[in-house]
Design an enzyme around this catalytic site. Sequence first.
Site, PDB file in Angstrom:
ATOM      1  N   PHE A   1     139.047  -3.634 -14.092  1.00  8.08           N
ATOM      2  CA  PHE A   1     138.434  -4.811 -14.667  1.00  8.08           C
ATOM      3  C   PHE A   1     139.065  -6.220 -14.492  1.00  8.08           C
ATOM      4  O   PHE A   1     140.105  -6.088 -15.049  1.00  8.08           O
ATOM      5  CB  PHE A   1     137.619  -4.501 -16.163  1.00  8.08           C
ATOM      6  CG  PHE A   1     136.851  -5.535 -16.582  1.00  8.08           C
ATOM      7  CD1 PHE A   1     135.339  -5.412 -16.217  1.00  8.08           C
ATOM      8  CD2 PHE A   1     137.138  -6.441 -17.130  1.00  8.08           C
ATOM      9  CE1 PHE A   1     134.515  -6.411 -16.380  1.00  8.08           C
ATOM     10  CE2 PHE A   1     136.261  -7.620 -17.394  1.00  8.08           C
ATOM     11  CZ  PHE A   1     134.783  -7.287 -17.330  1.00  8.08           C
TER      12      PHE A   1
ATOM     13  N   ASP B   1     130.240  -5.910  -7.393  1.00 10.50           N
ATOM     14  CA  ASP B   1     130.746  -4.669  -7.978  1.00 10.50           C
ATOM     15  C   ASP B   1     129.702  -3.686  -7.518  1.00 10.50           C
ATOM     16  O   ASP B   1     130.029  -3.021  -6.401  1.00 10.50           O
ATOM     17  CB  ASP B   1     130.838  -4.706  -9.514  1.00 10.50           C
ATOM     18  CG  ASP B   1     131.275  -3.634 -10.141  1.00 10.50           C
ATOM     19  OD1 ASP B   1     131.958  -3.121  -9.653  1.00 10.50           O
ATOM     20  OD2 ASP B   1     130.890  -3.241 -11.545  1.00 10.50           O
TER      21      ASP B   1
ATOM     22  N   ARG C   1     137.831 -17.075 -18.965  1.00  8.45           N
ATOM     23  CA  ARG C   1     137.326 -17.713 -17.880  1.00  8.45           C
ATOM     24  C   ARG C   1     138.368 -18.886 -17.442  1.00  8.45           C
ATOM     25  O   ARG C   1     138.452 -19.251 -16.109  1.00  8.45           O
ATOM     26  CB  ARG C   1     135.929 -18.288 -18.151  1.00  8.45           C
ATOM     27  CG  ARG C   1     134.744 -17.124 -18.120  1.00  8.45           C
ATOM     28  CD  ARG C   1     133.542 -17.995 -18.096  1.00  8.45           C
ATOM     29  NE  ARG C   1     132.491 -17.251 -18.822  1.00  8.45           N
ATOM     30  CZ  ARG C   1     131.579 -16.350 -17.940  1.00  8.45           C
ATOM     31  NH1 ARG C   1     132.088 -16.046 -16.743  1.00  8.45           N
ATOM     32  NH2 ARG C   1     130.756 -15.811 -18.648  1.00  8.45           N
TER      33      ARG C   1
ATOM     34  N   GLU D   1     129.251 -15.642  -4.609  1.00 11.75           N
ATOM     35  CA  GLU D   1     129.682 -14.755  -5.806  1.00 11.75           C
ATOM     36  C   GLU D   1     130.964 -14.713  -6.367  1.00 11.75           C
ATOM     37  O   GLU D   1     131.699 -14.975  -5.454  1.00 11.75           O
ATOM     38  CB  GLU D   1     128.851 -13.319  -5.474  1.00 11.75           C
ATOM     39  CG  GLU D   1     127.417 -13.209  -5.900  1.00 11.75           C
ATOM     40  CD  GLU D   1     127.366 -12.882  -7.286  1.00 11.75           C
ATOM     41  OE1 GLU D   1     128.101 -12.956  -8.056  1.00 11.75           O
ATOM     42  OE2 GLU D   1     126.185 -12.437  -7.600  1.00 11.75           O
ATOM     43  N   ASP D   2     131.357 -14.466  -7.640  1.00 16.09           N
ATOM     44  CA  ASP D   2     132.612 -14.375  -7.865  1.00 16.09           C
ATOM     45  C   ASP D   2     132.932 -12.734  -7.639  1.00 16.09           C
ATOM     46  O   ASP D   2     134.094 -12.667  -6.933  1.00 16.09           O
ATOM     47  CB  ASP D   2     132.495 -14.651  -9.501  1.00 16.09           C
ATOM     48  CG  ASP D   2     131.621 -13.947 -10.355  1.00 16.09           C
ATOM     49  OD1 ASP D   2     130.764 -13.181  -9.727  1.00 16.09           O
ATOM     50  OD2 ASP D   2     131.601 -13.961 -11.684  1.00 16.09           O
TER      51      ASP D   2
HETATM   52  P1  IMP Z   1     127.071  -5.974  -9.996  1.00 14.95           P
HETATM   53  O1  IMP Z   1     125.756  -6.143  -9.886  1.00 14.95           O
HETATM   54  O2  IMP Z   1     127.601  -4.630 -10.449  1.00 14.95           O
HETATM   55  O3  IMP Z   1     127.624  -6.340  -8.496  1.00 14.95           O
HETATM   56  O4  IMP Z   1     127.777  -7.081 -10.769  1.00 14.95           O
HETATM   57  C1  IMP Z   1     128.255  -8.342 -10.576  1.00 14.95           C
HETATM   58  C2  IMP Z   1     128.650  -9.150 -11.728  1.00 14.95           C
HETATM   59  O5  IMP Z   1     129.037  -8.229 -12.861  1.00 14.95           O
HETATM   60  C3  IMP Z   1     129.404 -10.290 -11.472  1.00 14.95           C
HETATM   61  O6  IMP Z   1     128.794 -11.300 -11.086  1.00 14.95           O
HETATM   62  C4  IMP Z   1     130.174 -10.323 -12.663  1.00 14.95           C
HETATM   63  O7  IMP Z   1     129.525 -11.522 -13.434  1.00 14.95           O
HETATM   64  C5  IMP Z   1     130.109  -9.020 -13.253  1.00 14.95           C
HETATM   65  N1  IMP Z   1     131.455  -8.473 -13.440  1.00 14.95           N
HETATM   66  C6  IMP Z   1     131.550  -7.166 -12.423  1.00 14.95           C
HETATM   67  N2  IMP Z   1     132.764  -6.728 -12.620  1.00 14.95           N
HETATM   68  C7  IMP Z   1     133.431  -7.731 -13.175  1.00 14.95           C
HETATM   69  C8  IMP Z   1     134.962  -7.740 -13.718  1.00 14.95           C
HETATM   70  O8  IMP Z   1     135.735  -6.883 -13.254  1.00 14.95           O
HETATM   71  N3  IMP Z   1     135.340  -8.731 -14.488  1.00 14.95           N
HETATM   72  C9  IMP Z   1     134.064  -9.812 -14.807  1.00 14.95           C
HETATM   73  N4  IMP Z   1     133.082  -9.696 -14.456  1.00 14.95           N
HETATM   74  C10 IMP Z   1     132.574  -8.929 -13.823  1.00 14.95           C
HETATM   75 MG    MG Z   2     128.507 -13.098 -11.606  1.00 11.30          MG
END
Ligand code: IMP
Ligand code: MG
Length: 473
Positions: A449, A400, A462, A396-397
């Site tokens: 963010f 969150d 990106r 994963e990148d």
């Molecule tokens: P989660 O389900 O809340 O953990 O969200 C994860 C996904 O939201 C990541 O795989 C990202 O694609 C996107 N995301 C969450 N935070 C950021 C951020 O700070 N910048 C860009 N994308 C984000």
């Molecule tokens: Mg993602």
Amino acid sequence: MTTSRGRHYTGVQQVVAAANSDLTLRRTCNAICRAIAKALDMSGCRILHLNPKRDYLTTVGAFGLNDLYLRKGPLDARKSLPEVLEGNIAVVTHAPTDQRVQHPEQAREQNVIFIAAAPIRSANTTIGELRIYSRRSRHLTELEKDFLRSAASISAVVLERAELAQFKERVNSQAAKSGGALLPAQITSSSLKPTEFAHASEAEFARLLDFYKIDWLYEPRSFPLAYNGSGVSQMFTPDFYLPELEMYVELTTMKQELITAKNRKVRKLREQYPDVNIRLITRKDFSKLLEKYGYGPLGEAKVQGVGQILYSQAQIQRRVRTLARRISKDYEGERIVLIGALKGVLCFLSDLMQRISIPLKVDFMDVSHYGGEGEVVKITRDLDSSIAGQHVIMVEDIIDTGMTVNYLLTHLASHKPASLRVCTLLDRRARRLANVQLDYVGFEIPDEFVVGYGLDYQGEYRNLPFIGILKPE
Ligand code: IMP
Ligand code: MG
């Protein structure tokens, strides 16, 4: 005995006088080195400063060394007499054959036989090194060790005073910017970058480097270019050294006659020091340079909207290498499947997989979110091949809230892999809702963010090679 004691006494007097002078840091340290070399009957001496991250040592002052050991610029602190960093005096009695010497061939060339190093310590931490060199084989008596320790203590005061001066300067300039109000978070830096810039353009260049989180050293080294008899008749001191790029930078203005003179110096330097990488650049060239080193095409146009760089390209690459090494070791003798969640993982997955040394396959999943904050996740692209019985790492990148990865893990687990782990470049714990175990984490980040290195804001950013915090509108 008495003569030796006398010489050491004179030495202490001179070291103290130099330390208490109002010369610049460089000159103060040069004078201290000279006094030490004379008192101990050494051919050379230098004072090195350890950067706050403790990964390289820079020469802040030297005597009698001309070009000795300085060819490659700053020394790698890890490879450099580790016992000194731990607080002890190190003695190398035969430099050309000693494994601890970083450039033994240069020791041989310069006829250096003997090296001793003492830690420069402040509040129980090593902040630098004091080194002495001799062209003849010798020992260090207890009396001489005591002298070296005292000289190192005085050097510590000198380095600390310089750090303090620099710190004050930063605090003041911050205070000026924020209308007098000081934020305590800014009171952290203790690096020793000489800040007496000769030109405003250099200060500007340094700010730019700071913005890009590129480490720099200002005028860390002078290269003798011409000699008359035993003296040096021409010297060249490039403006900056960028350790991560292993490059010296000489800034230049638009004045043609200056450019010509500088070009000549640079050419001479390249002829005489072929392994030194130097660039003569103008302000405009600088954005091209950043581009070349991957700091982003278009330089500033692309970073519009980015308020602060969180991790530079070099920092990311270092971290990715470490993660890849760890994965390769943990799964030694196995084969793995890396599964990336599109599209943010693009850059990370690509770099990570190239640095993993065991056999692997790659597959992708894509999800879409409904109801805003990731409450409902739906798979819009599923795996190409079965993962049953295989060792799987979900890549994963950023994690969150953890909702996305949680959903994906449940889905993947239902396909009965032999094992299932998670590797994420970024971990933002502050907003976690789902409790997921993260096996490999690149960086834990604050509640901001972020964009770049695959991560987007409304589809853009990106392509930034670094990770930055988006400026609030
Ligand atoms: P989660 O389900 O809340 O953990 O969200 C994860 C996904 O939201 C990541 O795989 C990202 O694609 C996107 N995301 C969450 N935070 C950021 C951020 O700070 N910048 C860009 N994308 C984000
Ligand atoms: Mg993602």
